[in-house]
Write a protein that holds these residues in place. Structure first.
Motif, PDB file in Angstrom:
ATOM      1  N   ASN A 104      54.279  28.492  54.658  1.00  0.00           N
ATOM      2  CA  ASN A 104      54.211  27.374  53.724  1.00  0.00           C
ATOM      3  C   ASN A 104      55.447  26.489  53.843  1.00  0.00           C
ATOM      4  O   ASN A 104      56.544  26.902  53.507  1.00  0.00           O
ATOM      5  CB  ASN A 104      54.089  27.915  52.288  1.00  0.00           C
ATOM      6  N   THR A 106      55.129  23.178  52.548  1.00  0.00           N
ATOM      7  CA  THR A 106      54.574  22.038  51.814  1.00  0.00           C
ATOM      8  C   THR A 106      55.568  21.424  50.843  1.00  0.00           C
ATOM      9  O   THR A 106      55.333  20.346  50.298  1.00  0.00           O
ATOM     10  CB  THR A 106      53.333  22.480  51.021  1.00  0.00           C
ATOM     11  N   GLY A 107      56.672  22.120  50.576  1.00  0.00           N
ATOM     12  CA  GLY A 107      57.635  21.625  49.596  1.00  0.00           C
ATOM     13  C   GLY A 107      57.380  22.147  48.194  1.00  0.00           C
ATOM     14  O   GLY A 107      58.142  21.855  47.271  1.00  0.00           O
ATOM     15  N   THR A 108      56.320  22.927  48.025  1.00  0.00           N
ATOM     16  CA  THR A 108      55.995  23.518  46.728  1.00  0.00           C
ATOM     17  C   THR A 108      55.257  24.831  46.944  1.00  0.00           C
ATOM     18  O   THR A 108      54.921  25.181  48.087  1.00  0.00           O
ATOM     19  CB  THR A 108      55.129  22.557  45.884  1.00  0.00           C
ATOM     20  N   ILE A 109      54.984  25.578  45.873  1.00  0.00           N
ATOM     21  CA  ILE A 109      54.253  26.824  46.023  1.00  0.00           C
ATOM     22  C   ILE A 109      52.812  26.534  46.454  1.00  0.00           C
ATOM     23  O   ILE A 109      52.208  25.543  46.035  1.00  0.00           O
ATOM     24  CB  ILE A 109      54.290  27.643  44.706  1.00  0.00           C
ATOM     25  N   TRP A 110      52.273  27.379  47.322  1.00  0.00           N
ATOM     26  CA  TRP A 110      50.907  27.199  47.836  1.00  0.00           C
ATOM     27  C   TRP A 110      50.046  28.334  47.317  1.00  0.00           C
ATOM     28  O   TRP A 110      50.384  29.507  47.477  1.00  0.00           O
ATOM     29  CB  TRP A 110      50.944  27.200  49.374  1.00  0.00           C
ATOM     30  N   ARG A 163      55.503  31.015  48.280  1.00  0.00           N
ATOM     31  CA  ARG A 163      56.553  30.047  47.974  1.00  0.00           C
ATOM     32  C   ARG A 163      56.901  29.183  49.180  1.00  0.00           C
ATOM     33  O   ARG A 163      56.690  29.575  50.318  1.00  0.00           O
ATOM     34  CB  ARG A 163      57.806  30.776  47.469  1.00  0.00           C
ATOM     35  N   ASP A 164      57.469  28.012  48.896  1.00  0.00           N
ATOM     36  CA  ASP A 164      57.861  27.091  49.965  1.00  0.00           C
ATOM     37  C   ASP A 164      58.884  27.744  50.892  1.00  0.00           C
ATOM     38  O   ASP A 164      59.837  28.376  50.440  1.00  0.00           O
ATOM     39  CB  ASP A 164      58.459  25.821  49.349  1.00  0.00           C
TER      40      ASP A 164
END
Length: 202
Positions: A104, A106-110, A163-164
């Protein structure tokens, strides 16, 4: 015997003793030199042989570790996710087990919400690999993920999300394509298809 004759006799004996001593010293030096040379050559040969035996072993282990971590496939989504497939094996029960990891970035939790599939029954699996499928383009068939009698997928559920900057391992099981089918595509969520080759399980 006069004193003069006695001195001459002693000088002659002294000369003989000195000459004999010199001969023994020269012989001793020559013998010692040869022995040392032989020992040095033996030690040098043993050292060279030892080094020669060590090198191939180190090179061999290095070559084997270099090739052990290569994935079967790796695809990247537009949202910063990276999907890796590390294993895709047929099992004796007539199914295929696919394994890998997702990273991940993405810059945020996935939470894998879009990977669980569109079917209402699959919603109970939460964020998971439940919506994944194997596609046999040659045979024009699509194989959905296996489920138990309660509708739970035989796959990884990403409980709590990823988490990111972190990665998570996953697995998914599918019905096995025909024996003559070896190349398939793994499709999941909005990720590009991952081209993989099936192998026989142990």
């Amino acid at each position: 015997m006069t004193y003069r004759h006695t001195r001459k006799g002693r000088r002659a004996l002294s000369a003989v003793a000195i000459t004999a001593g010199l001969l023994l010293t020269v012989a001793g030096c020559g013998g010692g030199g040869d022995g040392k040379s032989d020992r040095d050559e033996s030690a040098s040969s043993a050292s060279s042989a030892s080094k020669g035996n060590d090198s191939p072993g180190k090179e061999g282990s290095s070559r084997s570790s270099d090739t052990s971590d290569a994935p079967l496939a790796e695809v990247k989504g537009d949202n910063g996710l990276t999907l890796k497939v590390t294993s895709a094996k047929r099992d004796g029960g007539g199914f295929v087990t696919v394994e890998g990891s997702v990273t991940n970035n993405t810059g945020t939790i996935w939470v894998a919400a879009d990977w669980r599939g569109d079917e209402n029954e699959l919603a109970k699996n939460g964020g998971s690999m439940a919506g994944a499928s194997l596609v046999d383009q040659k045979g024009k068939k699509k194989y959905l993920i296996l489920r138990d009698t309660s509708g739970r997928c035989l796959c990884t559920k990403f409980t709590g999300g990823v988490r990111d900057g972190e990665s998570a391992d996953w697995f998914a099981q599918f019905p096995a394509p025909p024996e003559d089918t070896s190349d398939v595509q793994l499709q999941v969520g909005g990720m590009p298809p991952a081209e993989i080759t099936l192998s026989e399980g142990e």
